[in-house]
Design a protein around this motif. Sequence first.
Motif, PDB file in Angstrom:
ATOM      1  N   ASN A 176       0.830  -1.207   0.000  1.00  0.00           N
ATOM      2  CA  ASN A 176       0.000   0.000   0.000  1.00  0.00           C
ATOM      3  C   ASN A 176       0.864   1.256   0.000  1.00  0.00           C
ATOM      4  OD1 ASN A 176      -2.360  -1.508   0.034  1.00  0.00           O
ATOM      5  ND2 ASN A 176      -2.448  -1.575   2.280  1.00  0.00           N
ATOM      6  N   LYS A 177       1.940   1.235   0.804  1.00  0.00           N
ATOM      7  CA  LYS A 177       2.835   2.388   0.816  1.00  0.00           C
ATOM      8  C   LYS A 177       3.502   2.595  -0.539  1.00  0.00           C
ATOM      9  CE  LYS A 177       3.947   2.240   5.766  1.00  0.00           C
ATOM     10  NZ  LYS A 177       5.014   2.073   6.784  1.00  0.00           N
ATOM     11  N   CYS A 178       3.910   1.472  -1.163  1.00  0.00           N
ATOM     12  CA  CYS A 178       4.534   1.588  -2.485  1.00  0.00           C
ATOM     13  C   CYS A 178       3.558   2.157  -3.507  1.00  0.00           C
ATOM     14  CB  CYS A 178       5.045   0.226  -2.942  1.00  0.00           C
ATOM     15  SG  CYS A 178       6.495  -0.346  -2.045  1.00  0.00           S
ATOM     16  N   GLU A 179       2.307   1.715  -3.474  1.00  0.00           N
ATOM     17  CA  GLU A 179       1.307   2.230  -4.404  1.00  0.00           C
ATOM     18  C   GLU A 179       1.065   3.712  -4.166  1.00  0.00           C
ATOM     19  OE1 GLU A 179      -2.094  -0.180  -3.874  1.00  0.00           O
ATOM     20  OE2 GLU A 179      -1.254  -1.954  -4.880  1.00  0.00           O
ATOM     21  N   VAL A 180       0.990   4.082  -2.890  1.00  0.00           N
ATOM     22  CA  VAL A 180       0.785   5.505  -2.578  1.00  0.00           C
ATOM     23  C   VAL A 180       1.972   6.330  -3.057  1.00  0.00           C
ATOM     24  CG1 VAL A 180       0.568   7.170  -0.699  1.00  0.00           C
ATOM     25  CG2 VAL A 180      -0.761   5.044  -0.640  1.00  0.00           C
ATOM     26  N   ASN A 181       3.192   5.843  -2.794  1.00  0.00           N
ATOM     27  CA  ASN A 181       4.381   6.571  -3.236  1.00  0.00           C
ATOM     28  C   ASN A 181       4.458   6.651  -4.763  1.00  0.00           C
ATOM     29  OD1 ASN A 181       5.258   7.057  -0.623  1.00  0.00           O
ATOM     30  ND2 ASN A 181       6.441   5.145  -0.522  1.00  0.00           N
ATOM     31  N   GLU A 182       4.126   5.537  -5.435  1.00  0.00           N
ATOM     32  CA  GLU A 182       4.147   5.564  -6.896  1.00  0.00           C
ATOM     33  C   GLU A 182       3.133   6.554  -7.452  1.00  0.00           C
ATOM     34  OE1 GLU A 182       3.496   1.575  -8.101  1.00  0.00           O
ATOM     35  OE2 GLU A 182       5.540   0.887  -7.653  1.00  0.00           O
ATOM     36  N   LYS A 183       1.959   6.558  -6.865  1.00  0.00           N
ATOM     37  CA  LYS A 183       0.939   7.507  -7.315  1.00  0.00           C
ATOM     38  C   LYS A 183       1.379   8.945  -7.057  1.00  0.00           C
ATOM     39  CE  LYS A 183      -3.974   8.520  -6.815  1.00  0.00           C
ATOM     40  NZ  LYS A 183      -5.234   8.162  -6.104  1.00  0.00           N
ATOM     41  N   ARG A 184       1.980   9.169  -5.884  1.00  0.00           N
ATOM     42  CA  ARG A 184       2.444  10.511  -5.547  1.00  0.00           C
ATOM     43  C   ARG A 184       3.565  10.951  -6.483  1.00  0.00           C
ATOM     44  NH1 ARG A 184       4.322  10.736   0.376  1.00  0.00           N
ATOM     45  NH2 ARG A 184       2.096  10.227   0.653  1.00  0.00           N
ATOM     46  N   GLU A 185       4.499  10.034  -6.754  1.00  0.00           N
ATOM     47  CA  GLU A 185       5.596  10.364  -7.658  1.00  0.00           C
ATOM     48  C   GLU A 185       5.094  10.599  -9.074  1.00  0.00           C
ATOM     49  OE1 GLU A 185       8.779  10.972  -7.123  1.00  0.00           O
ATOM     50  OE2 GLU A 185       8.408  10.824  -4.973  1.00  0.00           O
ATOM     51  N   ALA A 186       4.098   9.839  -9.496  1.00  0.00           N
ATOM     52  CA  ALA A 186       3.538  10.046 -10.839  1.00  0.00           C
ATOM     53  C   ALA A 186       2.886  11.418 -10.938  1.00  0.00           C
ATOM     54  CB  ALA A 186       2.531   8.938 -11.151  1.00  0.00           C
ATOM     55  N   GLU A 187       2.134  11.787  -9.899  1.00  0.00           N
ATOM     56  CA  GLU A 187       1.503  13.105  -9.900  1.00  0.00           C
ATOM     57  C   GLU A 187       2.556  14.217  -9.866  1.00  0.00           C
ATOM     58  OE1 GLU A 187      -1.057  13.058  -6.561  1.00  0.00           O
ATOM     59  OE2 GLU A 187      -2.608  11.787  -7.511  1.00  0.00           O
ATOM     60  N   ARG A 188       3.611  13.988  -9.040  1.00  0.00           N
ATOM     61  CA  ARG A 188       4.666  14.991  -8.982  1.00  0.00           C
ATOM     62  C   ARG A 188       5.385  15.125 -10.317  1.00  0.00           C
ATOM     63  NH1 ARG A 188       9.935  15.377  -8.156  1.00  0.00           N
ATOM     64  NH2 ARG A 188      10.152  13.112  -8.114  1.00  0.00           N
TER      65      ARG A 188
END
Length: 246
Positions: A199-211
Motif C-alpha cells: 500500500n505504501k509503495c502504491e501511494v508513493n508511486e501515485k504521488r511520484e507520478a503526480e509529482r
Amino acid sequence: MVEPKPGEPWPSLLKYGNASILPTKPPGPSKSTKRGTKTLPPVDLKPTASQTEDILDSILPPRQWNVGDDIWIQRVSSAPATRLDVINLQENLDQQLQHRQARETGICPIREELYAQCMDELVRQVTINCAERGLLLLRVRDELRMTIAAYQTLYESSVAFGLRKALQTEYGKAQMELRMQQLETESKDLDRQVAEWKNKCEVNEKREAERKIYEDKKHAEEIAYFNRSNKQLKAQLEAFLAPAKK
C-alpha cells in the motif's frame, strides 16, 4: 470346579497323593561314612519305588499349606497311569479351560497355567514308567519355558520401547503443533507487513507520478515562457539594430 477349604491349595491337573501333616521334629541324621558324608544309593537300571518317588519329588516338588498351626504336605502320586487316566486328563483340561473362561487365542495366563499343569502330569506319568524319558521330557519342558520367558521379556521390552516412542511422538507432535502455530502467526504478521508495504509503495508511486506530471507541466511552461521571452528580446534587438544599419 469345587473351591478348596480356607488354607488348602486349589485343585490341579497334576495328580497328587494323599496329604499328610509335616512333622515338626526334624528327622535324625542319616548314616554316614567317612567325614560325615551321606551315602548315596546305587543307581539301578530299573529304579525302585522309593527311588521313583525321590525323582518325582526332585522334578515335581511337593506342595505345602498351613491349616492353623499344622503344616500339610502333599507329594505327587507315584501310581502308574493308564490309558483311562490320560483320557480323563484331557477331559479335565477341557472342562477347566471352559470353567475358568480361558481365552482360546492370544496371551492368557489361565490357559498357560492349565497347560503347564497338564505338561507336569504328563511328565509324572512318563517318569514313573521310564525315569530317563521323564527327565529328558522335563528338560524339554524347561527349555520351552525358558524360551517362552525370553519371548515374554522381549515382548515386555518392546512394549515399553513402543510406549516410550509413542510418548516421544506425542511430545514431539505437541511441540511441532506449537511451532506450526508460531510460524502461522509469524506468516500472518509478515503477510500483513507485505500488504502495508505494498500500500505504501502504491501511494508513493501515485504521488511520484503526480509529482512528475506536475514537474513536466511546470518545465514545459518555463520553456514556453523562455521561448516567448527570447523571441521578444530578439525582436527588440533587431528593432534596435535596424537604424544603425541605415
